[in-house]
Design a protein around this motif. Structure first.
Motif, mmCIF file in Angstrom:
data_model
loop_
_atom_site.group_PDB
_atom_site.id
_atom_site.type_symbol
_atom_site.label_atom_id
_atom_site.label_comp_id
_atom_site.label_asym_id
_atom_site.label_seq_id
_atom_site.Cartn_x
_atom_site.Cartn_y
_atom_site.Cartn_z
ATOM 1 N N GLY A 119 0.812 -1.215 0.000
ATOM 2 C CA GLY A 119 0.000 0.000 0.000
ATOM 3 C C GLY A 119 0.843 1.261 0.000
ATOM 4 O O GLY A 119 2.063 1.215 -0.219
ATOM 5 N N ARG A 120 0.149 2.388 0.248
ATOM 6 C CA ARG A 120 0.822 3.700 0.212
ATOM 7 C C ARG A 120 0.352 4.522 1.408
ATOM 8 O O ARG A 120 -0.461 5.424 1.253
ATOM 9 N N TYR A 121 0.811 4.205 2.584
ATOM 10 C CA TYR A 121 0.357 4.901 3.789
ATOM 11 C C TYR A 121 1.329 6.020 4.140
ATOM 12 O O TYR A 121 2.162 5.868 5.037
ATOM 13 N N VAL A 122 1.239 7.109 3.385
ATOM 14 C CA VAL A 122 2.139 8.241 3.644
ATOM 15 C C VAL A 122 1.343 9.533 3.712
ATOM 16 O O VAL A 122 0.195 9.604 3.256
ATOM 17 N N ALA A 123 1.985 10.569 4.257
ATOM 18 C CA ALA A 123 1.363 11.885 4.369
ATOM 19 C C ALA A 123 1.075 12.440 2.980
ATOM 20 O O ALA A 123 1.795 12.168 2.023
ATOM 21 N N GLU A 124 0.039 13.247 2.908
ATOM 22 C CA GLU A 124 -0.390 13.827 1.632
ATOM 23 C C GLU A 124 0.750 14.565 0.930
ATOM 24 O O GLU A 124 0.880 14.506 -0.297
ATOM 25 N N THR A 125 1.602 15.245 1.702
ATOM 26 C CA THR A 125 2.712 15.986 1.096
ATOM 27 C C THR A 125 3.530 15.108 0.161
ATOM 28 O O THR A 125 4.027 15.563 -0.857
ATOM 29 N N MET A 170 2.455 12.253 -1.354
ATOM 30 C CA MET A 170 1.705 11.459 -2.338
ATOM 31 C C MET A 170 1.979 11.842 -3.790
ATOM 32 O O MET A 170 2.216 10.964 -4.620
ATOM 33 N N PRO A 171 1.957 13.149 -4.130
ATOM 34 C CA PRO A 171 2.225 13.473 -5.536
ATOM 35 C C PRO A 171 3.593 12.944 -5.984
ATOM 36 O O PRO A 171 3.729 12.431 -7.097
ATOM 37 N N LEU A 207 12.044 10.193 6.690
ATOM 38 C CA LEU A 207 10.729 10.584 6.175
ATOM 39 C C LEU A 207 10.430 12.040 6.508
ATOM 40 O O LEU A 207 9.860 12.774 5.697
ATOM 41 N N VAL A 210 9.631 14.928 3.722
ATOM 42 C CA VAL A 210 8.432 15.776 3.719
ATOM 43 C C VAL A 210 8.829 17.245 3.637
ATOM 44 O O VAL A 210 8.158 18.061 3.006
ATOM 45 N N VAL A 221 0.444 -1.151 10.278
ATOM 46 C CA VAL A 221 0.818 -0.175 9.255
ATOM 47 C C VAL A 221 1.915 0.739 9.798
ATOM 48 O O VAL A 221 1.727 1.389 10.836
ATOM 49 N N LEU A 222 3.043 0.766 9.121
ATOM 50 C CA LEU A 222 4.155 1.635 9.505
ATOM 51 C C LEU A 222 5.011 1.926 8.277
ATOM 52 O O LEU A 222 5.165 1.064 7.408
ATOM 53 N N HIS A 223 5.573 3.133 8.250
ATOM 54 C CA HIS A 223 6.521 3.495 7.196
ATOM 55 C C HIS A 223 5.975 3.223 5.794
ATOM 56 O O HIS A 223 6.682 2.737 4.915
#
Lengths: 406, 274
Positions: A24-30, A32-33, A185, A189, A290-292
């Protein structure tokens, strides 16, 4: 018969970056792009003949591939069972398999126009491999490393500094790999416009787990050709150590759909699986979380707080594991087994004494599994173990344990 | 859907001022003091509350919020205790909107359905989960919205016009604009750029837009609050708690350290458009 089509266990990840329920892709919105851009850039590079040609050239002339497959004759005789072959990834430039991945990702970072590289490191092998390619391609490099690991792997810290990297010790938590990754991370960001995060293991948000695997799968592909040359058949068993799991997935991937090949991943059993927070065996002793950036097996408490874990090996001292390993564990395709600190040190000593090869403490975990496995197998059977790194960096740690240093 | 956020933003708009959102870490520095801080926030001028759920690995947080989370965890904070704090708060305040802010793993381990039910029962109005982007909406966002909990999404300087519709799709309550690419507690480089970004987002949505990250003082709140429908202060609150501690323990001045700061910020939002 190899598994194929829908039965293949090599169909992951899907378009959402999942291997079964993992990934998956569990990261902050900053981020994502950028993650989406990276995915697009990698998808393009993957099918670009120019990228493939550049990689092939660097592998041959810079990294020194193919790495040898070595028949460990005295070790085999000593263990009294299956023939043991060692895939000599420790003979690569920089002393481990990590260079396979950093060469691929640095080319990608250049294609994306990034001007600054960051990385996390545990044992320092990935940090050194990253600092190396940054020196070669003239890019500034910052490596985040837990303060505990800076102390126990200082030879690698010196190498990184000499290669021109800035090493930032991270004091949060236990000062190990997990904390280094958090800090990397946070840096990413903050500096997302300029910075490429060169992740060292087959974990993190999609597309990292698949991309790192793809850069490492050359290990297994070479093993297949080399063992066919040497024995005229596939191995009966493969063994590799698993922290995040990049050398292991690289070793296993070409054989996952070959049911005749038994596959073993050696996890860090530390002081023992029964010792609370005393090991880093996330699959044997953890559960999904869910981590990292990914869902995977994690060491955690009842409230979902992540544990620090423990291993004598800085490279395996991480409370998670790559999502494809989590999937292969659930599918019961790979047998993940815990190896204690003590067993790893004994294996380190044995390989050093009878083959003249000093393994990294990470790789010594795989060796310990070979020591258990080989005597249970016939003399006509074959084990291939990935010797992922050399042990120069660990001689002080082991020397202290053995009372050789005051 | 709970309506406390919509009602509160509308009330502040009628007063022609931005809403003041205050972040406080649940359980920092200890359960009793943290509950006392929470209960004192509306009286000090907080219009809505972001209650932090402490996590061992807060990847988007700077040192101030990280330390607050570590203090809370060291004092034994759990997700159940955080939910109980909200229930306790609701015994004395039924109007102030509260959202829970944190990371996904503790919720995943609690169980998503159970968490949503427990949060609603406690009186929670919304969620901000830092590591659940739109790509992972099926995990928590969609079931939370279905159950009537607002899911507030973060928009950032990297969220361009192409991506904005993706993140706005399942957003409710308000949009939280992160003022910078960075972690909580860093400094805002350009107030003008933040204002422009808020206007850009507002051209895509009817929802209120609140700005957080980097707002520390009443002046910051006044400047950012000119364009934004809300401003959120977090790190400064955590630092105020820290500054009041002696040997890591709460003192008689801990709650007051927070309420004094909040009162000042409340005056800031009241002169934002004066």
């Amino acid at each position: 018969m190899p598994l194929s089509g829908a039965n293949s266990l090599r169909n992951g990840p899907d378009e959402d970056g999942r291997f079964g329920i993992f990934g998956g892709r569990y990261v902050a919105e900053t981020l994502m792009p950028l993650i989406r851009d990276l995915e697009a850039a990698y998808d393009h590079a993957k099918t670009d003949p120019e990228f493939a040609a550049e990689m092939a050239d660097l592998r041959t002339h810079y990294a020194g591939r193919p790495s040898p497959l070595y028949f460990a004759e005295r070790l085999t005789a000593h263990l009294g069972g299956a023939k043991v072959y060692l895939k000599r990834e420790e003979l690569n430039h920089t002393g481990s398999h990590k260079i396979n991945n950093t060469l691929g990702q640095i080319l990608l970072a250049r294609r994306m126009g990034k001007t600054r590289i960051i990385a996390e490191t545990g044992a320092g092998q990935h940090g050194v491999a990253t600092a190396t390619v940054c020196a070669k391609f003239d890019l500034p490099c910052v490596v985040f490393m837990g303060a505990t690991d800076v102390k126990r792997q200082w030879p690698n810290v010196l190498r990184m500094k000499m290669l021109g990297a800035e090493v930032r010790p991270v004091t949060a938590g236990a000062g190990t790999l997990k904390d280094a990754m958090n800090e990397a991370l946070r840096d990413w960001v903050t500096n997302v416009d300029t910075t490429y995060y060169l992740i060292g293991t087959a974990a993190g948000p999609h597309p990292y787990p698949a991309m790192v695997r793809d850069f490492q799968k050359v290990i297994g592909e070479e093993i297949r050709a080399q063992i066919m040359d040497a024995e005229g058949r596939l191995p009966d068993a493969l063994v590799a150590c698993v922290g995040g799991g990049s050398n292991a997935i690289g070793t296993f991937y070409d054989f996952i759909d070959e049911p005749s090949v038994a596959i073993y991943g050696a996890e860090a059993g530390g002081h023992g699986i029964d010792v609370e927070n005393g090991h880093a065996a996330s699959m044997t002793g953890g559960r999904p979380g869910v981590l990292h950036g990914n869902r995977t097996y994690l060491l955690q408490d009842a409230d979902g707080q992540i544990l620090e874990g423990h291993s004598i090996s800085a490279g395996l001292d991480y409370p998670g594991v790559g999502p494809e390993h989590a999937f292969l564990h659930d599918m019961k395709r790979v047998n993940y087994v815990p190896i204690t600190d003590t067993e790893a040190v004994e294996a380190f000593q044995l390989l050093t004494a009878i083959e003249g090869i000093i393994p990294a403490l990470e790789s010594a975990h795989a060796m310990a599994q070979v020591i258990k496995l080989a005597p249970t197998m016939g003399k006509d059977q074959v084990i291939v173990m990935c010797l992922s790194g050399r042990g120069d960096k660990d001689v002080e740690t082991v020397g202290r344990m053995l009372g050789m240093i005051e | 859907m709970t309506t406390r956020f919509a009602d509160r933003f509308a009330a502040c708009a009628r007063e022609n001022r931005p809403a003041l959102g205050i972040f406080t870490m649940a359980g920092d520095p200890d359960p009793a003091t943290s509950t006392a801080i929470l209960k004192a926030l509306p009286g000090a001028g907080a219009d809505f509350i972001e209650l932090g759920m402490p996590f061992s690995d807060p990847m988007a947080d700077g040192p101030g919020v990280q330390a607050a989370g570590q203090r809370a965890l060291a004092a034994g904070q759990t997700l159940n205790r955080t939910l109980a704090m909200v229930a306790e708060f609701r015994t004395t305040d039924s109007d102030t909107p509260i959202l829970l802010m944190g990371y996904y793993n503790p919720i995943y381990i609690h169980g998503v359905d159970r968490f949503i039910a427990d949060a609603l029962a406690a009186g929670v109005d919304g969620l901000i989960i830092v590591d659940l982007p739109a790509e992972e909406d099926d995990e928590l966002c969609v079931p939370a919205l279905k159950a009537g909990l607002n899911f507030i999404r973060l928009a950032t300087p990297t969220t361009d016009d192409r991506r904005l519709p993706v993140i706005l799709k399942n957003t409710s309550g308000f949009v939280y604009y992160v003022s910078m690419t960075g972690i909580t507690g860093a400094a805002i480089k350009s107030h003008a750029a933040v204002g422009d970004a808020v206007k850009r987002i507002k051209s895509h949505t009817e929802l209120p837009v609140a700005v957080g990250f980097g707002i520390k003082t009443a002046d910051d709140a006044a400047i950012i609050g000119r364009d934004a429908d809300g401003v959120v202060v977090g790190t400064a609150i955590c630092n105020a708690v820290l500054g009041s501690l002696v040997d890591g323990k709460a003192t008689a001045g801990t709650v007051a350290a927070v309420t004094t700061l909040v009162s000042g910020l409340a005056s800031g939002v009241r002169r934002a458009r004066a």
